[in-house]
Design a protein around this motif. Structure first.
Motif, short mmCIF file in Angstrom:
data_model
loop_
_atom_site.label_atom_id
_atom_site.label_comp_id
_atom_site.label_asym_id
_atom_site.label_seq_id
_atom_site.Cartn_x
_atom_site.Cartn_y
_atom_site.Cartn_z
N LEU A 1 1.12 2.30 3.05
CA LEU A 1 0.54 0.96 3.03
C LEU A 1 0.47 0.44 1.60
CD1 LEU A 1 -0.76 -1.43 4.43
CD2 LEU A 1 -2.94 -0.21 4.36
N ALA A 2 0.00 1.26 0.69
CA ALA A 2 -0.09 0.83 -0.72
C ALA A 2 1.29 0.50 -1.27
CB ALA A 2 -0.76 1.92 -1.56
N ALA A 3 2.31 1.32 -0.94
CA ALA A 3 3.66 1.06 -1.42
C ALA A 3 4.22 -0.24 -0.85
CB ALA A 3 4.58 2.23 -1.06
N ALA A 4 3.99 -0.47 0.44
CA ALA A 4 4.49 -1.70 1.08
C ALA A 4 3.84 -2.93 0.46
CB ALA A 4 4.22 -1.67 2.59
N LEU A 5 2.55 -2.88 0.26
CA LEU A 5 1.85 -4.02 -0.35
C LEU A 5 2.32 -4.21 -1.79
CD1 LEU A 5 -1.73 -3.52 1.11
CD2 LEU A 5 0.05 -5.10 1.89
#
Length: 175
Positions: free
Chosen positions: A15-19
């Protein structure tokens, strides 16, 4: 392949990488349906902290342009009018940045599917009950977030696609 071995990473890391990948610019569509009928839809774009988006409810559309701390609304026959007070940020990523928890549902070579829990207020909802959001993080950098309001009365679906090469959003010319 395990979640940790994926280019998308584990649930929280994915999630952090996608954001993070979307932080350089994106376009989005967010649709809220009540009883299976579209109640509100917002479409727009965000780049460099600025946003421009159109919200449509009951066949009436309002377009906002925000370059913090200033915001404008496009009014028929008047052009852009500066708004006194606050206007929504236009960034659906803000609400997704800090889940209470997240868990991996499924992983393929093309997507990471998660369920994340958020406080209702973060999503603009009333109440204290956490809201489960289904997230699909695709390998092309797009993100889909779907949830149903705690009372089950409304469903929200937001799709966000990377768009870092879009034109900058500028303050409107004075009328």
């Amino acid at each position: 392949m395990t979640a940790a071995g994926s280019p998308l990473g584990d649930a929280g890391g994915g999630l952090a990488a996608a954001l993070g990948r979307l932080a350089s610019g994106y376009s989005f569509t967010s649709t809220v349906s009540v009883g299976g009928q579209v109640a509100t839809q917002a479409t727009g774009r965000w780049i460099g902290g600025a946003s421009e988006f159109t919200v449509t409810t009951n066949a009436v559309s309002i377009t906002y342009r925000t370059l913090p701390p200033r915001s404008w609304v496009l009014q028929a026959g008047k052009g852009w009018v500066e708004v006194n007070g606050s206007v929504p940020s236009g960034s659906p990523l803000d609400a997704l940045k800090s889940p209470n928890q997240s868990s991996l549902v499924k992983q393929t070579s093309d997507a990471l599917e998660l369920t994340a829990s958020y406080p209702a207020a973060v999503l603009g909802l009333a109440g204290d009950t956490p809201v489960a959001v289904d997230l699909v993080l695709a390998s092309d950098g797009s993100l889909s977030a779907t949830y149903t309001a705690p009372a089950g009365s409304a469903t929200s679906v937001t799709t966000i696609k990377p768009d870092p090469s879009q034109a900058p959003i500028a303050a409107p010319s004075p009328s």
